[in-house]
Design a protein around this motif. Structure first.
Motif, PDB file in Angstrom:
ATOM      1  N   GLY A 133       0.786  -1.226   0.000  1.00  0.00           N
ATOM      2  CA  GLY A 133       0.000   0.000   0.000  1.00  0.00           C
ATOM      3  C   GLY A 133       0.812   1.266   0.000  1.00  0.00           C
ATOM      4  O   GLY A 133       0.259   2.365   0.086  1.00  0.00           O
ATOM      5  N   THR A 134       2.138   1.141  -0.100  1.00  0.00           N
ATOM      6  CA  THR A 134       3.002   2.311  -0.165  1.00  0.00           C
ATOM      7  C   THR A 134       3.526   2.491  -1.587  1.00  0.00           C
ATOM      8  O   THR A 134       3.446   1.582  -2.426  1.00  0.00           O
ATOM      9  CB  THR A 134       4.198   2.176   0.787  1.00  0.00           C
ATOM     10  OG1 THR A 134       5.000   1.047   0.373  1.00  0.00           O
ATOM     11  CG2 THR A 134       3.734   1.975   2.218  1.00  0.00           C
ATOM     12  N   THR A 177       5.253   6.666   1.117  1.00  0.00           N
ATOM     13  CA  THR A 177       4.025   7.437   0.909  1.00  0.00           C
ATOM     14  C   THR A 177       2.858   6.492   0.693  1.00  0.00           C
ATOM     15  O   THR A 177       2.925   5.580  -0.126  1.00  0.00           O
ATOM     16  CB  THR A 177       4.168   8.372  -0.311  1.00  0.00           C
ATOM     17  OG1 THR A 177       5.316   9.206  -0.143  1.00  0.00           O
ATOM     18  CG2 THR A 177       2.929   9.242  -0.462  1.00  0.00           C
ATOM     19  N   ARG A 178       1.764   6.717   1.441  1.00  0.00           N
ATOM     20  CA  ARG A 178       0.626   5.813   1.381  1.00  0.00           C
ATOM     21  C   ARG A 178      -0.269   6.133   0.186  1.00  0.00           C
ATOM     22  O   ARG A 178      -0.237   7.218  -0.375  1.00  0.00           O
ATOM     23  CB  ARG A 178      -0.190   5.886   2.673  1.00  0.00           C
ATOM     24  CG  ARG A 178       0.588   5.679   3.951  1.00  0.00           C
ATOM     25  CD  ARG A 178       1.116   4.281   4.098  1.00  0.00           C
ATOM     26  NE  ARG A 178       0.079   3.266   4.106  1.00  0.00           N
ATOM     27  CZ  ARG A 178       0.268   2.003   4.487  1.00  0.00           C
ATOM     28  NH1 ARG A 178       1.486   1.604   4.867  1.00  0.00           N
ATOM     29  NH2 ARG A 178      -0.712   1.131   4.472  1.00  0.00           N
TER      30      ARG A 178
END
Length: 417
Positions: free
Chosen positions: A278-279, A364-365
């Motif tokens: 998810g990053t 960063t998500r």
């Protein structure tokens, strides 16, 4: 428009289907015939057409007003959009008959089906399977058997459980399909046939198709390959797609395949598997177009023309200090494709680089990635780690994460009326 009285079904595959107004509604993917008793040749009941959004529907043969070498035209623009599902007693001509092992009646000669013709009886909307093109089976790779065109009744083994079925003729029909379309077709095959056809593709073609399949189909197909060939196919995939596939496998299987891959091919995949799901690091492509600031616009345009690049990756050139392989030297900025088109070919990238938008970090998500790409109307963004470029997140990477996990799966099939 002239309508043919006899049509070989393999030649129909891929033809555009038009409504009476001349608007394209889909493309032919197969024909459906109903088996009849008494040795009579099956009657064609309709065509299977693929619509936008990968939906396969049934077109009754009675609604087909003309067939030629370039198109199929319907008598009505009103279509039943329920997903096609084969009924008992029906044959899908390409899927069920192509490459099927049969015998020539009377001689007992073994052969394989290479095409089947449907022919009109003279009554409107009445077509039957009249002729079968078969090639004599020699069992020798160096020698092709004689090609025969026979009446349906002259070929034994066309109906019933197939003794065996190859892939050569079916693959020839699929040859010009886009990987996404071929992946769609594979999902409609039986599990056994899907694996059989997929594993007959060459490594590069199979890699492209695997990237378009849902995870469970990817695992099914990669598991049917020898470990050595599976590693070769993974090498042909984009690193992020290969990492996603490997993430679905047990850890011991992951390590086995990574060890069989070439070190320079496995290294970026290993790195991607280490990032938190998810990053930006986990979804990025680790092989964007990277050039040094002294490279010219002409060099950059030559790189983005490379056919293996997706449109999203080709939309930007990332500028960094040497080395250019990720992780690069210090990241300097990006030059978008449109800017390249506006500059002289001899201009250097260092003079036109855009560094006004901060790059993404590896951690960063997804919500932040989506927000920033939408804010700046971007189709790709660089990902850095300690000021070194490590990859780029593209809009297709983001969509793949935002859509439901099973979005590549076909919708639940619903029988036609």
């Amino acid at each position: 428009m002239t309508t043919a009285t006899r049509v070989y079904v393999a030649r129909l595959a891929g033809l555009a289907v038009f409504d009476p107004n001349g608007d394209q509604v889909g493309r032919v993917r197969d024909a459906v015939a109903r088996i009849r008793d008494g040795g009579l040749p099956p009657r064609v009941v309709g065509l299977v057409a693929e619509m936008p959004l990968r939906r396969r529907i049934f077109l009754p043969i009675g609604r087909v007003t003309s067939v030629d070498a370039e198109s199929v035209v319907l008598s009505t623009g009103t279509l039943n959009l329920r997903r096609f599902e084969k009924r008992p007693g029906e044959l899908l001509i390409l899927e069920d008959l192509l490459d099927r092992k049969v015998t020539i009646t009377g001689t007992g000669v073994a052969a394989t089906v290479v095409d089947v013709a449907m022919e009109t009886t003279g009554r409107l909307g009445d077509w039957v399977l009249s002729r079968v093109a078969v090639r004599e089976y020699t069992g020798r790779l160096s020698r092709r058997g004689h090609l025969y065109q026979l009446d349906w009744a002259e070929v034994g083994g066309l109906v019933g459980e197939a003794e065996s079925q190859g892939t050569a003729s079916l693959l020839a029909v699929f040859d010009n399909m886009r990987p996404a379309d071929l992946a769609n077709v594979l999902q409609d095959l039986s599990e056994e046939r899907r694996v059989e056809v997929a594993t007959a593709l060459d490594d590069e073609r199979l890699a492209d198709v695997l990237e378009e399949l849902p995870e469970h189909d990817q695992v099914e197909i990669i598991g049917a390959l020898s470990p050595e060939r599976a590693a070769d196919v993974l090498e042909e995939m984009d690193p992020d797609d290969a990492a996603d596939l490997l993430a679905e496998l047990p850890k011991p299987d992951q390590e086995t395949l990574l060890d069989l891959m070439e070190p320079d091919e496995s290294a970026p995949v290993r790195a991607l598997l280490d990032y938190v799901p998810g990053t930006a690091g986990s979804i990025m492509n680790s092989e964007p177009v990277v050039l040094t600031p002294d490279a010219t616009v002409a060099e950059a345009l030559a790189r983005v023309r490379e056919p293996q690049l997706s449109p999203a990756l080709a939309a930007a050139v990332y500028v960094a200090r040497a080395p250019m392989a990720t992780p690069t030297g210090r990241y300097l900025g990006v030059v978008h494709f449109q800017r390249l088109l506006r500059e002289p070919p001899a201009a250097m990238l260092g003079g036109i680089v855009d560094n006004g938008i901060d790059p993404l970090g590896t951690g960063t998500r997804l919500p932040e990635i989506t927000r920033r790409m939408a804010t700046y109307n971007l189709v790709a963004m660089p990902v850095v780690d300690d000021d070194r470029l490590v990859g780029a997140v593209t809009v297709d990477d983001v969509l793949d994460q935002l859509l439901p996990r099973d979005w590549r799966d076909r919708d639940q099939q619903v029988s036609r009326d």
